[in-house]
Design an enzyme around this catalytic site. Structure first.
Site, PDB file in Angstrom:
ATOM      1  N   ASP A 105       0.849  -1.194   0.000  1.00  0.00           N
ATOM      2  CA  ASP A 105       0.000   0.000   0.000  1.00  0.00           C
ATOM      3  C   ASP A 105       0.884   1.242   0.000  1.00  0.00           C
ATOM      4  O   ASP A 105       2.055   1.188   0.411  1.00  0.00           O
ATOM      5  CB  ASP A 105      -0.886   0.021   1.260  1.00  0.00           C
TER       6      ASP A 105
HETATM    7  N1  URA Z   1      -1.275  -5.860   3.983  1.00  0.00           N
HETATM    8  C1  URA Z   1      -1.769  -4.600   3.929  1.00  0.00           C
HETATM    9  O1  URA Z   1      -2.821  -4.302   4.468  1.00  0.00           O
HETATM   10  N2  URA Z   1      -1.055  -3.690   3.240  1.00  0.00           N
HETATM   11  C2  URA Z   1       0.139  -3.949   2.643  1.00  0.00           C
HETATM   12  O2  URA Z   1       0.747  -3.056   2.057  1.00  0.00           O
HETATM   13  C3  URA Z   1       0.622  -5.260   2.725  1.00  0.00           C
HETATM   14  C4  URA Z   1      -0.100  -6.201   3.400  1.00  0.00           C
END
Ligand code: URA
Length: 241
Positions: A105
């Site tokens: 993310d």
């Molecule tokens: N899980 C999440 O919620 N975000 C990420 O970036 C990776 C795993």
């Protein structure tokens, strides 16, 4: 193998700028097929020619494998409206065809592997291989033992069944509670949704390992470096790639 300019070969293989490659040539540190080479424009065949730096062979790497410590605010994509993990690569590592093997993310930080080796990336990401990804997650509040067990066994959110995850609390000195969580799948916002479904919130998320290979602690946020042959081999061996 198509021919290429010697300075381009040096900068791509040694991850140095073209300027530094030219400097190396002026310093007579490079030889091609036994003769000292000083001309940056000399055309070389990376597979057939013997190119040496200070008397040692520069082995040709067909693909690049880059370890990046992704900062928050950067998107894990090759092209996007906003700044991407490719945009922040140093000039000497940029080359067409590079992409991040897997997504984090925008606000997640830590280990991103960037490569132009599609088969390698595909093997790392393949849902049937269950490659482990290790994260340090900072939560708004401590998880209860029941909640930890639920995630360890494989949490169900609505119709969606997640695979069992390894989860352990980390020793804390102060601040918010932190846990190490190891996933073997990569679903959209997975960790945030897992804890969110338990009424908890993720305050920070950092990926620290891929397939058991740790992010180099000397890489500051935003920094990238070529992975060593040893690191690439370790990852490939562990995942049977
Ligand atoms: N899980 C999440 O919620 N975000 C990420 O970036 C990776 C795993």
């Amino acid at each position: 193998m198509p021919m290429m300019r010697l300075d381009k070969f040096l900068s791509s293989q040694l991850a140095i700028s073209r300027t530094d490659a030219k400097k190396m040539l002026r310093q007579k540190r490079i030889s091609v097929n036994g003769a000292v080479a000083i001309k940056p424009e000399l055309q070389v065949d990376p597979c057939a020619d013997s190119i040496l730096l200070d008397g040692r062979v520069i082995a040709y790497r067909q693909f690049l494998y880059i370890m990046q410590n992704k900062p928050a605010g950067v998107v894990s994509a090759s092209a996007d409206g906003s700044v991407t993990v490719i945009d922040i690569l140093p000039q000497e590592l940029k080359r067409p065809g590079l992409f991040p093997a897997g997504r984090l993310d925008k606000d997640t930080t830590g280990f991103v592997l960037i490569t132009d080796d599609g088969a390698f990336a595909h093997s790392l990401l393949s849902p049937v291989r269950h490659v482990e990804k290790t994260y340090v997650v900072t939560l708004e509040r401590e998880a209860t033992m029941e909640e930890i067990e639920e995630i360890r066994k494989g949490i169900r959110i609505g119709e969606e069944q997640f695979r069992p995850a390894k989860l352990r609390p980390l020793v804390q000195t102060d601040g918010l509670p932190q846990y190490e969580i190891i996933l073997t799948e990569g679903r959209y916002h997975q960790i945030k949704r897992m804890f969110g479904s338990q009424g908890n919130a993720v305050c920070a998320l950092r990926r620290v390992q891929i397939g058991g290979l740790s992010l180099d602690p000397s890489l500051r946020p935003g920094e990238s470096r070529l992975m060593t042959d040893e690191e690439i081999r370790l990852l490939a061996i562990r995942q049977n790639i």
